[in-house]
Design an enzyme around this catalytic site. Structure first.
Site, short mmCIF file in Angstrom:
data_model
loop_
_atom_site.label_atom_id
_atom_site.label_comp_id
_atom_site.label_asym_id
_atom_site.label_seq_id
_atom_site.Cartn_x
_atom_site.Cartn_y
_atom_site.Cartn_z
CB CYS A 156 -0.93 -0.01 1.20
SG CYS A 156 -2.24 1.24 1.13
CB CYS A 346 -5.37 5.28 -8.53
SG CYS A 346 -4.71 5.67 -6.90
#
Length: 400
Positions: A156, A346
């Site tokens: 992440c 994103c």
């Protein structure tokens, strides 16, 4: 009536439960199990430590909307499953199912290196975000070096990048930026790899950001140890730190490791085909972070993983729902789309600035990919937050 039990009530779990009920109507009973009564828009947690959002701004109770849409909701913790008897064990009792959807999300591996849990902050949970806010208030009284980044095996990196640029802006707003040496550390082979093998101009853009904001960076490094006032890298470099925020690796939750018959990977993820069906059990499915995603690339000096973001989680939830409906109708033509072939969508916040990342697929090969910086304001990030919360709060799971 077919009974499907969905474990997990975040992006993938909420979407799959609502879609199964919407498509299956009265022929399908859906039970959603989650140990939290709240739906939380996790991407906005990066703003909570800095006071731009409160937890109440990005969360709501799930029960009302689920009940309205005909989904049974059970606040409980799934303990283990016996796939051979189609029995789920929870801390509130046993449940038999016709289909099981595992959308359990991750467990954070804080013990990836000594001192990470004790001395590094983590913003991926409400509690962690609020503790980080308190630590930053204390930091203002005694500013010094800051280390932000990801550990070895982390996937992440995007959220850590976002927090980095938000912290840099916050330091300027507090008039203490000149007192702070700001460090970014990452296991990525290069800036902007993101666990997806990068995007055109991504490395160049991030290098320019680092230079523009005077941020020191280290790539291809892991964390050997975190202490109260320093971070020791796997390269043996020692970085002084008055405040440290790290993204550790994700692993499978205890429910998965407590269920050995699921034949999960060593890191606790569920093996599935491109239809998100378990290869050994025709009535078990996985969606979201619980899915095992093989890396399409080989990491360099330091291992790291691929990101499992909200958009692919939402999409896999829809695919699982569609396939369960098809199976219950006796169909064998299941919908397939590998995780890496899901479009990349994103928005990386950069401290009231943003970068849009768009591609035809998450992993290479891609037929189209682009990174679009917006240096004026992060209105797309805010708009996406508002849209997704509205969509989910109203149970409109079929919307993109």
């Amino acid at each position: 009536m077919t009974t499907t039990v969905v474990i997990g009530g975040s992006f993938a779990g909420m979407t799959s439960a609502l879609e199964i009920k919407r498509k299956g109507k009265s022929q399908h009973k859906v039970i959603l199990i989650d140990k939290s009564p709240l739906f939380l828009f996790i991407p906005s947690l990066i703003w909570v430590p800095l006071g731009r959002r409160e937890i109440k701004d990005i969360s709501f109770k799930k029960e009302e909307i689920l009940k309205k849409k005909g989904v049974d909701f059970m606040v409980a913790e799934a303990v283990k499953v016996d796939p051979k008897t189609s029995t789920l064990f929870t801390d509130q009792g046993e449940i038999r199912y016709d289909h099981l959807v595992i959308a359990t999300g991750p467990k954070v591996k804080y013990d990836v290196a000594p001192g990470v849990e004790e001395f590094a902050h983590y913003i991926g949970t409400p509690n962690g975000a609020m503790k980080t806010r308190k630590a930053l208030e204390e930091f203002k009284q005694n500013p010094g070096p800051i280390v932000i980044g990801a550990t070895q095996n982390a996937g992440c990196m995007g959220a850590a990048y976002e927090f980095l640029f938000n912290i840099e802006k916050w330091l300027r707003e507090q008039n203490i930026r000149k007192k702070v040496d700001l460090y970014w550390i990452t296991p990525e082979d290069y800036l902007g790899h993101f666990g997806i093998d990068g995007m055109p101009m991504g490395e160049t853009m991030l290098k320019s950001f680092m230079n523009m904001f005077n941020i020191h960076y280290r790539t291809q490094v892991g964390v050997k140890e975190v202490q109260k006032d320093k971070v020791i890298l796997t390269s043996d470099e020692v970085l002084p730190s008055h405040f440290t925020m790290l993204m550790p690796p994700f692993i499978g939750v205890d429910f998965v490791t407590n269920s050995p018959d699921l034949n999960a990977t060593p890191t606790g993820y569920i093996p599935v085909g491109n239809d998100y069906r378990h290869p050994d059990y025709q009535n078990i499915w996985a969606a979201g972070i619980a899915v095992n995603v093989p890396l399409p690339f080989t990491p360099g000096a330091v291992p790291f993983a691929s990101p499992k973001t909200g958009y692919p989680s939402d999409e896999t939830g829809k695919i699982v729902a569609e396939n369960i409906i098809r199976v219950t109708k006796g169909r064998t033509d299941l919908k397939e789309k590998a995780w890496g072939r899901i479009p990349g969508l994103c928005i990386m916040d950069a401290g009231k600035k943003e970068v849009l990342l768009l591609s035809t697929s998450l992993f290479k090969p891609r037929t189209f990919t682009i990174m679009i910086p917006n240096i004026l304001y992060d209105f797309n990030k805010v708009l996406f937050e508002k849209y997704f919360l509205w969509k989910t709060r109203n149970g409109l799971s079929y919307l993109p």
